[in-house]
Design a protein around this motif. Structure first.
Motif, PDB file in Angstrom:
ATOM      1  N   SER A  60       0.937  -1.335  -0.155  1.00  0.00           N
ATOM      2  CA  SER A  60      -0.011  -0.064   0.075  1.00  0.00           C
ATOM      3  C   SER A  60       0.958   1.319   0.158  1.00  0.00           C
ATOM      4  O   SER A  60       2.097   1.242   0.202  1.00  0.00           O
ATOM      5  N   GLU A  62       0.629   3.414   2.238  1.00  0.00           N
ATOM      6  CA  GLU A  62       1.067   3.814   3.884  1.00  0.00           C
ATOM      7  C   GLU A  62       2.586   2.949   4.091  1.00  0.00           C
ATOM      8  O   GLU A  62       3.246   3.561   4.810  1.00  0.00           O
ATOM      9  N   ASP A  63       2.666   1.935   3.120  1.00  0.00           N
ATOM     10  CA  ASP A  63       4.069   1.208   3.419  1.00  0.00           C
ATOM     11  C   ASP A  63       5.221   1.942   3.172  1.00  0.00           C
ATOM     12  O   ASP A  63       6.085   1.706   3.726  1.00  0.00           O
ATOM     13  N   LEU A  66       5.479   4.196   6.464  1.00  0.00           N
ATOM     14  CA  LEU A  66       5.504   3.261   7.731  1.00  0.00           C
ATOM     15  C   LEU A  66       6.546   2.134   7.766  1.00  0.00           C
ATOM     16  O   LEU A  66       6.814   1.592   8.681  1.00  0.00           O
ATOM     17  N   SER A 123      -4.792   9.668   8.420  1.00  0.00           N
ATOM     18  CA  SER A 123      -5.009   8.361   8.144  1.00  0.00           C
ATOM     19  C   SER A 123      -3.522   7.518   8.623  1.00  0.00           C
ATOM     20  O   SER A 123      -3.658   6.179   8.730  1.00  0.00           O
ATOM     21  N   LEU A 124      -2.509   8.218   8.074  1.00  0.00           N
ATOM     22  CA  LEU A 124      -1.349   7.485   8.753  1.00  0.00           C
ATOM     23  C   LEU A 124      -0.921   7.033  10.094  1.00  0.00           C
ATOM     24  O   LEU A 124      -0.611   6.340  10.519  1.00  0.00           O
ATOM     25  N   HIS A 126      -3.416   6.377  12.200  1.00  0.00           N
ATOM     26  CA  HIS A 126      -4.378   5.297  12.361  1.00  0.00           C
ATOM     27  C   HIS A 126      -3.539   3.683  11.806  1.00  0.00           C
ATOM     28  O   HIS A 126      -3.545   3.010  12.623  1.00  0.00           O
ATOM     29  N   HIS A 127      -2.907   3.811  10.710  1.00  0.00           N
ATOM     30  CA  HIS A 127      -2.364   2.869  10.384  1.00  0.00           C
ATOM     31  C   HIS A 127      -1.021   2.496  11.189  1.00  0.00           C
ATOM     32  O   HIS A 127      -0.698   1.397  11.317  1.00  0.00           O
ATOM     33  N   ARG A 128      -0.379   3.562  11.627  1.00  0.00           N
ATOM     34  CA  ARG A 128       0.873   3.425  12.361  1.00  0.00           C
ATOM     35  C   ARG A 128       0.344   2.676  13.608  1.00  0.00           C
ATOM     36  O   ARG A 128       1.010   1.641  14.157  1.00  0.00           O
ATOM     37  N   GLU A 130      -2.257   0.615  14.330  1.00  0.00           N
ATOM     38  CA  GLU A 130      -2.553  -0.612  13.804  1.00  0.00           C
ATOM     39  C   GLU A 130      -1.298  -1.608  13.703  1.00  0.00           C
ATOM     40  O   GLU A 130      -1.219  -2.783  14.288  1.00  0.00           O
ATOM     41  N   ARG A 131      -0.164  -1.099  13.059  1.00  0.00           N
ATOM     42  CA  ARG A 131       1.175  -1.749  12.909  1.00  0.00           C
ATOM     43  C   ARG A 131       1.876  -1.867  14.324  1.00  0.00           C
ATOM     44  O   ARG A 131       2.330  -2.836  14.346  1.00  0.00           O
TER      45      ARG A 131
END
Length: 188
Positions: A60, A62-63, A66, A123-124, A126-128, A130-131
């Motif tokens: 993605s 995001e990768d 992150l 949004s990043l 949130h993804h961070r 989760e990771r």
């Protein structure tokens, strides 16, 4: 960033150059226009790769910011296995995390851009988060294995994994040294 080096043939070096170019282009576009305003298709076009090639390297967009938790865990697993078995789990983890943190410090300018994007992009964030949870869950069995305990019956792997995941939110090297010193003093 890979800390654990593997011999790279011509094909692997070409893949690494392609990956680095996609990352460089994406970070430049994110800084210029903002993360949410840039599409994968735009990144691929500017990097002169196909949409499909982009997804061979990154799952993605995001990768790109992150990074891949699996790569970090693989490095951590390899480095932990290289530590002396006579060393305490805390000392081993401290040495490994410091080694990984110092390698990360070499990319300071790039890391500053990533942090800025994280702070500016909900949004990043949130993804961070989760990771970090996924990282903590994946780290727990590594620690349990090193301690030779069942992670379901012993809470130490969960506590150590939670601390490490939480510390990943800040600049790593100085925090790691300080926190591990406190942790070692408290466990003796």
């Amino acid at each position: 960033m890979r800390v654990v080096a593997t011999p790279a043939g011509l094909r692997e070096r070409k893949k690494e150059r392609t990956r680095a170019e996609i990352e460089r282009v994406a970070m430049r576009l994110f800084v210029e226009r903002g993360f949410d305003a840039v599409t994968v298709d735009e990144i691929a076009a500017v990097a002169e790769v196909s949409h499909r090639t982009f997804y061979r390297y990154f799952s993605s967009k995001e990768d790109l910011v992150l990074r891949d938790v699996r790569e970090f865990l693989d490095d951590m697993r390899t480095l932990l296995a290289q530590r002396p078995s006579s060393e305490s789990v805390i000392e081993s983890i401290r040495a490994v995390i410091l080694q990984l943190a110092q390698a990360s410090e070499a990319d300071a300018d790039e890391d500053r851009q990533r942090v800025t994007l994280l702070l500016e992009t909900p949004s990043l964030q949130h993804h961070r988060q989760e990771r970090l949870v996924a990282f903590e869950n994946a780290l727990r069995p590594l620690i349990a294995d090193r301690l030779a305990v069942d992670p379901a019956a012993d809470m130490r792997p969960a506590l150590i994994a939670a601390w490490i995941a939480d510390d990943m939110k800040t600049k790593l090297a100085p925090k790691v040294e300080e926190a591990f010193s406190l942790l070692v003093a408290g466990l003796q």
